[in-house]
Design an enzyme around this catalytic site. Structure first.
Site, PDB file in Angstrom:
ATOM      1  CE  LYS A   1      -7.121   0.354   0.442  1.00 53.12           C
ATOM      2  NZ  LYS A   1      -7.347  -0.990   0.996  1.00 53.12           N
ATOM      3  NE  ARG A  52     -10.493  -7.239   5.398  1.00 51.69           N
ATOM      4  CZ  ARG A  52     -10.319  -5.946   5.130  1.00 51.69           C
ATOM      5  NH1 ARG A  52      -9.435  -5.571   4.234  1.00 51.69           N
ATOM      6  NH2 ARG A  52     -11.025  -5.030   5.764  1.00 51.69           N
ATOM      7  N   PRO A  63      -8.752   2.082   6.285  1.00 54.08           N
ATOM      8  CG  PRO A  63      -7.581   3.936   7.017  1.00 54.08           C
ATOM      9  CD  PRO A  63      -7.575   2.444   7.036  1.00 54.08           C
ATOM     10  CD  GLU A  64     -13.039   0.464   1.364  1.00 61.97           C
ATOM     11  OE1 GLU A  64     -13.221   0.592   0.146  1.00 61.97           O
ATOM     12  OE2 GLU A  64     -13.703  -0.305   2.081  1.00 61.97           O
TER      13      GLU A  64
END
Ligand SMILES: [Zn+2]
Length: 284
Positions: A56, A269, A6-7
């Site tokens: 976050k 990523r 989740p961002e």
């Protein structure tokens, strides 16, 4: 699903929606799975004052107790249920919060159950440790009091490319893999450009873009970055594959210039970018 971390917008939205359901109420706190049993016993039966989101991270403020810190990480999930008869807690439920129905008429608040499974962190966080956590985090674009100055200062200290720096929570808090690719596309920045070589106006444009995108995501509960001029339908009706410019679109033509979108590993990523819209710039 890959890249499901989740961002910040998801976390801020969770704080808002969970706070609306639970703030101001006495809350039963439990850990059906057991790993947070001691902390739950400290919080059980106290009044939840509010829920804060920082990047976050979530901080649940209970009356007269240390903050409850939750970080979902890659596998954490929330389930918020309003009304009687919530679904049975799974054996993986690390944290369960529950409030009984209360009030009458307009002031009536339904019973609420909140469950969390699989978080990276679920712990009591005394004040000094919270201060240390905050000190490790860069400015959060969803914090209305934060500005681009702290972001610029953090970027000036990094050697990495801007695409890598955006995933570093010490440089900016709350940005994840989708927003980093989309914000760099929208500001025309090549992901490999060294962060300290960004011009001031680029840093300001990037900060403003991140803030705008994250705010829209917080409101909508999903990530849509396509500008009004580049779409044919309202954001709520866009399919997932119509909502983004470059993320996971490698090999497809850029929506703006037709150049084939590229992807490569950056900062652990995959980054996605359009070579036409985000050319490398000479750095001096
Ligand atoms: Zn392009």
């Amino acid at each position: 699903m890959l890249d499901a971390m989740p961002e910040g917008h998801t976390i801020h939205r969770a704080a808002r929606l969970q706070g609306r359901a639970l703030a101001g109420r006495r809350v039963a706190v439990a850990s059906p799975q057991g790993r947070f049993a001691e902390g739950a016993a400290v919080l059980d039966g106290r009044r939840l004052e509010r829920i804060d989101a920082v990047g976050k991270h979530l901080l649940y403020r209970f009356e007269g107790a240390p903050a409850l810190h939750v970080h979902l990480g890659l596998f954490g999930r929330f389930l918020l249920h309003e009304g009687e008869a919530p679904p049975t807690a799974s054996p993986q439920t690390r944290l369960a919060l529950a409030a009984d129905a209360e009030g009458e008429g307009q002031a009536r608040r339904p019973a609420v159950t909140l469950r969390c499974s699989g978080p990276t962190a679920c712990e009591l966080l005394p004040e000094p440790e919270e201060a240390a956590l905050r000190a490790r985090l860069g400015p959060d674009p969803l914090d209305p009091t934060a500005g681009p100055e702290g972001f610029a200062a953090a970027l000036a200290r990094r050697r990495a490319g801007i695409g890598q720096a955006l995933l570093d929570q010490r440089a900016v808090a709350g940005v994840g893999n989708v927003y980093r690719a989309e914000a760099l596309f929208l500001t025309g920045l090549h992901p490999d450009q060294p962060a300290p070589t960004l011009r001031d106006d680029d840093v300001e444009a990037l900060w403003a873009t991140l803030r705008e995108l994250l705010r829209a995501g917080e409101r909508q509960g999903r990530i849509v970055t396509i500008a009004a001029a580049d779409r044919t339908r309202p954001p709520s009706r866009l399919r997932r594959d119509e909502a983004l410019y470059v993320y996971r679109r490698e090999g497809l033509p850029c929506r703006r210039c037709g150049t084939v979108v590229r992807a490569w590993p950056l900062g652990g990523r995959r980054i996605f970018a359009c070579p036409g819209c985000q050319p490398p710039r000479p750095t001096g």
